[in-house]
Design an enzyme around this catalytic site. Sequence first.
Site, PDB file in Angstrom:
ATOM      1  CB  SER A   1      -0.894  -0.043   1.359  1.00 37.73           C
ATOM      2  OG  SER A   1      -1.984   0.978   1.083  1.00 37.73           O
TER       3      SER A   1
ATOM      4  CG  ASP B   1      -6.318  -2.722  -4.434  1.00 36.55           C
ATOM      5  OD1 ASP B   1      -7.035  -1.641  -4.103  1.00 36.55           O
ATOM      6  OD2 ASP B   1      -5.102  -2.747  -4.092  1.00 36.55           O
TER       7      ASP B   1
ATOM      8  CG  HIS C   1      -5.529  -1.652  -0.717  1.00 36.57           C
ATOM      9  ND1 HIS C   1      -4.512  -1.580  -1.407  1.00 36.57           N
ATOM     10  CD2 HIS C   1      -5.047  -1.159   0.400  1.00 36.57           C
ATOM     11  CE1 HIS C   1      -3.637  -0.854  -1.080  1.00 36.57           C
ATOM     12  NE2 HIS C   1      -3.941  -0.557   0.079  1.00 36.57           N
ATOM     13  CG  ASP C   2      -7.753  -4.516   3.917  1.00 37.93           C
ATOM     14  OD1 ASP C   2      -7.191  -3.648   3.847  1.00 37.93           O
ATOM     15  OD2 ASP C   2      -8.774  -4.534   5.088  1.00 37.93           O
TER      16      ASP C   2
END
Length: 517
Positions: A238, A461, A498-499
Amino acid sequence: MSPLNGVARSFPRPFQAVTRRPFRVVQPAIACPSNSRSFNHSRSLRSTGSQSPAPSPRDSSNPALSFPCLDAQEAKSALLSARSLGSGPEPSYTAGHHERFHSDEPLLLDWGGLLPEFDIAYETWGQLNEKKDNVILLHTGLSASSHAHSTEANPKPGWWEKFIGPGKTLDTDKYFVICTNVLGGCYGSTGPSTVDPSDGKKYATRFPILTIEDMVRAQFRLLDHLGVRKLYASVGSSMGGMQSLAAGVLFPERVGKIVSISGCARSHPYSIAMRHTQRQVLMMDPNWARGFYYDSIPPHSGMKLAREIATVTYRSGPEWEKRFGRKRADPSKQPALCPDFLIETYLDHAGEKFCLEYDANSLLYISKAMDLFDLGLTQQLATKKQRAEAQAKISSGTNTVNDASCSLTLPEQPYQEQPSASTSAEQSASASETGSAPNDLVAGLAPLKDHQVLVIGVASDILFPAWQQREIAETLIQAGNKTVEHIELGNDVSLFGHDTFLLDVKNVGGAVRKFLD
């Protein structure tokens, strides 16, 4: 006439509109605003009849809805207000179980700000070898601390607990792993909640604007202190993926391998827009008080809403479809305007959990640093010029280097929702779609042409879409890098959006471990 019309006409006429009394908004000064005054003022607005009275059941065709979600927020404000009469409501964000590097040497920032001194909080795992060449610098996401893995001093599991340790992704039998809290954070490193040594008061929004590169320079001051001349690898996810690339561009001779997971080489409009929205929600919370809330009630409502917006971007629609669907928390009850669907209760919980765990000003500054990120050559040259001009001012004895003024810039003509010739699909296509990376970005990433680089993206994502990682890889290839590796995890592998970098030990962790070995 419809029977319903007859029933409707039998009800009393609605209340006449109540004229609201205007009230003056007081702009907070440098000193922190009085908590009791602001809290009592809000109570007085409710008690003086400045708001429309709720109609009684006999005056209304339907009973008024209840709002337990708002009641909870008001109760929290009251509790924090009571606490502020003592030692202050601002929570301690860190347990202090980390090491601290202190630099007395001033740090010049890219936009002209100057920190006369600064601290960097960090934690380590593994053993530093005699040559000091087995170091992995692990970069964090926006709101993470240095606590990536449990330690003897702090046995609480870290944010990358399953990825660090003997035989794991970052193998502590081989590597000495360092993780820092970024400059601007609130977990032990210097940030807005830190006391300014110049006057003994907390920086608040007197803290200078930061960049990702500023964070990296502060990290390398720590490496200098530890005697680490060159990293074995720079690893990040990230925002950490952005830092990892920036470390290689800024210090190409001091970085070995580079890993960038779910990151980008430059921020793009969608991500900027989402972070802007979070900042606006937070700044509109009256308790934010333009950043000077440290002796008052922290802007917990704004933080909660900002986190809910962020959570929408951290996960994916397909995952939520499977996990929550259209289920309601209690189907037996009538729908409400407070959290009702399971997905709503999930977001509410995420916001509530986070709102007092992180400093609001740190969120503002660090998210803005992400927006400003651009490794293109044009931006690098502009930054170099800015730094030279700021250094010249310092050398001449000028006290204030940066310009803190700001204006609200609006277009002369309203934005047109219809596409124009300048926004055609061909012109806005990404590198992955055109097969050609922007020349400016190719030139900017040229310092990485001889580095081994691993780039990982995730198809689900939406915050850092997979095409942004493809852009990194294709830009590096066009810059002359013949060893770059690019992996994209499809929806058949991960729906965690995204996680994924926090959850997928097998695919993310496995790929990183193979690359490092």
